[in-house]
Write a protein that holds these residues in place. Structure first.
Motif, PDB file in Angstrom:
ATOM      1  N   ASP A   9       0.825  -1.199   0.000  1.00 38.88           N
ATOM      2  CA  ASP A   9       0.000   0.000   0.000  1.00 38.88           C
ATOM      3  C   ASP A   9       0.868   1.260   0.000  1.00 38.88           C
ATOM      4  O   ASP A   9       1.993   1.268   0.525  1.00 38.88           O
ATOM      5  N   ILE A  10       0.322   2.310  -0.583  1.00 33.11           N
ATOM      6  CA  ILE A  10       0.987   3.607  -0.562  1.00 33.11           C
ATOM      7  C   ILE A  10       0.330   4.452   0.527  1.00 33.11           C
ATOM      8  O   ILE A  10      -0.875   4.739   0.462  1.00 33.11           O
ATOM      9  N   PRO A  11       1.070   4.861   1.542  1.00 34.19           N
ATOM     10  CA  PRO A  11       0.481   5.669   2.619  1.00 34.19           C
ATOM     11  C   PRO A  11      -0.074   6.995   2.090  1.00 34.19           C
ATOM     12  O   PRO A  11       0.430   7.554   1.108  1.00 34.19           O
ATOM     13  N   ALA A  12      -1.089   7.491   2.761  1.00 31.42           N
ATOM     14  CA  ALA A  12      -1.734   8.733   2.329  1.00 31.42           C
ATOM     15  C   ALA A  12      -0.759   9.898   2.333  1.00 31.42           C
ATOM     16  O   ALA A  12      -0.819  10.771   1.458  1.00 31.42           O
ATOM     17  N   GLU A  13       0.169   9.912   3.319  1.00 35.70           N
ATOM     18  CA  GLU A  13       1.106  11.037   3.374  1.00 35.70           C
ATOM     19  C   GLU A  13       2.057  11.036   2.178  1.00 35.70           C
ATOM     20  O   GLU A  13       2.490  12.094   1.701  1.00 35.70           O
ATOM     21  N   ALA A  14       2.388   9.843   1.668  1.00 42.02           N
ATOM     22  CA  ALA A  14       3.228   9.767   0.469  1.00 42.02           C
ATOM     23  C   ALA A  14       2.440  10.218  -0.761  1.00 42.02           C
ATOM     24  O   ALA A  14       2.978  10.919  -1.631  1.00 42.02           O
ATOM     25  N   THR A  15       1.170   9.836  -0.832  1.00 40.59           N
ATOM     26  CA  THR A  15       0.329  10.255  -1.959  1.00 40.59           C
ATOM     27  C   THR A  15       0.199  11.768  -2.016  1.00 40.59           C
ATOM     28  O   THR A  15       0.170  12.363  -3.098  1.00 40.59           O
ATOM     29  N   ARG A  16       0.148  12.420  -0.847  1.00 40.91           N
ATOM     30  CA  ARG A  16       0.045  13.876  -0.826  1.00 40.91           C
ATOM     31  C   ARG A  16       1.282  14.535  -1.449  1.00 40.91           C
ATOM     32  O   ARG A  16       1.194  15.648  -1.970  1.00 40.91           O
ATOM     33  N   ILE A  17       2.426  13.848  -1.402  1.00 43.68           N
ATOM     34  CA  ILE A  17       3.668  14.417  -1.946  1.00 43.68           C
ATOM     35  C   ILE A  17       3.753  14.214  -3.454  1.00 43.68           C
ATOM     36  O   ILE A  17       3.999  15.159  -4.206  1.00 43.68           O
ATOM     37  N   HIS A  18       3.556  12.957  -3.904  1.00 43.34           N
ATOM     38  CA  HIS A  18       3.759  12.688  -5.339  1.00 43.34           C
ATOM     39  C   HIS A  18       2.478  12.462  -6.126  1.00 43.34           C
ATOM     40  O   HIS A  18       2.514  12.426  -7.357  1.00 43.34           O
ATOM     41  N   GLY A  19       1.356  12.279  -5.443  1.00 39.56           N
ATOM     42  CA  GLY A  19       0.075  12.177  -6.133  1.00 39.56           C
ATOM     43  C   GLY A  19      -0.329  10.782  -6.561  1.00 39.56           C
ATOM     44  O   GLY A  19      -1.450  10.582  -7.042  1.00 39.56           O
ATOM     45  N   PHE A  20       0.544   9.780  -6.392  1.00 40.76           N
ATOM     46  CA  PHE A  20       0.227   8.428  -6.846  1.00 40.76           C
ATOM     47  C   PHE A  20      -0.560   7.662  -5.787  1.00 40.76           C
ATOM     48  O   PHE A  20      -0.246   7.702  -4.594  1.00 40.76           O
ATOM     49  N   THR A  21      -1.599   6.933  -6.260  1.00 40.18           N
ATOM     50  CA  THR A  21      -2.393   6.085  -5.384  1.00 40.18           C
ATOM     51  C   THR A  21      -2.177   4.622  -5.766  1.00 40.18           C
ATOM     52  O   THR A  21      -1.573   4.313  -6.790  1.00 40.18           O
ATOM     53  N   ASN A  22      -2.710   3.729  -4.946  1.00 40.26           N
ATOM     54  CA  ASN A  22      -2.621   2.303  -5.262  1.00 40.26           C
ATOM     55  C   ASN A  22      -3.259   2.006  -6.620  1.00 40.26           C
ATOM     56  O   ASN A  22      -2.740   1.202  -7.397  1.00 40.26           O
ATOM     57  N   ALA A  23      -4.366   2.673  -6.917  1.00 38.11           N
ATOM     58  CA  ALA A  23      -5.054   2.423  -8.183  1.00 38.11           C
ATOM     59  C   ALA A  23      -4.205   2.854  -9.371  1.00 38.11           C
ATOM     60  O   ALA A  23      -4.237   2.216 -10.428  1.00 38.11           O
ATOM     61  N   ASP A  24      -3.436   3.926  -9.211  1.00 35.96           N
ATOM     62  CA  ASP A  24      -2.583   4.410 -10.312  1.00 35.96           C
ATOM     63  C   ASP A  24      -1.541   3.377 -10.712  1.00 35.96           C
ATOM     64  O   ASP A  24      -1.125   3.320 -11.885  1.00 35.96           O
ATOM     65  N   LEU A  25      -1.089   2.564  -9.756  1.00 35.44           N
ATOM     66  CA  LEU A  25       0.018   1.647 -10.009  1.00 35.44           C
ATOM     67  C   LEU A  25      -0.421   0.201 -10.174  1.00 35.44           C
ATOM     68  O   LEU A  25       0.408  -0.675 -10.441  1.00 35.44           O
ATOM     69  N   ALA A  26      -1.708  -0.055 -10.020  1.00 36.30           N
ATOM     70  CA  ALA A  26      -2.211  -1.416 -10.203  1.00 36.30           C
ATOM     71  C   ALA A  26      -1.959  -1.863 -11.636  1.00 36.30           C
ATOM     72  O   ALA A  26      -2.273  -1.160 -12.595  1.00 36.30           O
TER      73      ALA A  26
END
Length: 240
Positions: A48-65
């Motif tokens: 999983d990608i933590p929410a705080e990391a997503t806030r920095i680079h914008g990538f979510t789990n769905a983006d990388l599936a």
């Protein structure tokens, strides 16, 4: 000289705690200028990608599936890097994450002697000042208005421009000098301009005064002694 500008985005800050690479980008530069050759991959980190990391680079789990795992792109990345020096901003961070990923694949890590840390270069040039990529872009006049979030390929392209400035900046005069030397036309802002060199005329009296000043102030200067000075210019030769 071939170099590689590199950047990664990750799920967190520490590969030893299980954080993984989710994006890797590399831009080739030769003689400090981008060639257009680019490597860019999005990677499924397998976690999983933590929410705080997503806030920095914008990538979510769905983006990388469905994106490839790092092992699937590792050899392509190594082929692109070749044996060139690798420039990254806060390079130990990127090297540390790539080392961890290569080890998981059973592949050798990158040679740290290839590492060029542009953050360290910036701190040396601008001590005591903010030296983030955004701060450097503002300082050296690189347009980073499109950088709403961290993005490896965009950051590579921005860093390529910043790195050029850190290493001395653009030298447009060199391009003009080369055009004149080769008898070519210099192109500026899309317009072809025929430049004609105009030599700078130095009044004879001023040249003689300067020569006398240098001879009186500099003792035993190598450039005033044969063979550096032609015999006709050596005032002592007639008395030898």
């Amino acid at each position: 000289m071939r170099q590689i500008i590199l950047d990664t985005e990750t799920t967190g800050l520490d590969p030893l705690q299980g954080d993984r690479v989710i994006e890797v980008a590399a831009v080739e530069i030769v003689n400090l200028l981008p060639t257009g050759a680019v490597f860019h991959r999005l990677i499924d980190p397998g976690r999983d990608i933590p929410a705080e990391a997503t806030r920095i680079h914008g990538f979510t789990n769905a983006d990388l599936a469905g994106k490839p795992a790092f092992a699937a792109i590792a050899q392509d990345l190594l082929d692109f890097l070749g044996d060139a020096p690798i420039v990254a901003h806060n390079a130990p961070f990127d090297f540390g994450f790539l080392d961890a990923e290569f080890r998981r694949c059973g592949m050798p890590v990158l040679d740290r002697r290839r590492m060029v840390d542009s953050l360290a270069l910036a701190k040396e040039r601008y001590p005591g000042m903010p030296n983030s990529l955004d701060a450097l872009c503002r300082r050296v006049g690189v347009d980073n208005s499109m950088r709403a979030s961290h993005n490896a390929i965009l950051d590579c392209r921005l860093l390529a421009e910043v790195y050029l400035e850190l290493m001395g900046g653009k030298q447009p005069g060199f391009e003009l000098a080369a055009a004149l030397r080769d008898g070519r036309t210099f192109v500026a802002d899309g317009d072809a301009i025929a430049w004609e060199p105009i030599p700078i005329a130095i009044p004879e009296g001023r040249a003689v005064a300067h020569d006398a000043f240098v001879r009186s102030k500099v003792k035993d200067a190598l450039w005033l002694a044969p063979p550096f000075v032609p015999a006709a210019q050596d005032s002592t030769e007639g008395n030898a």
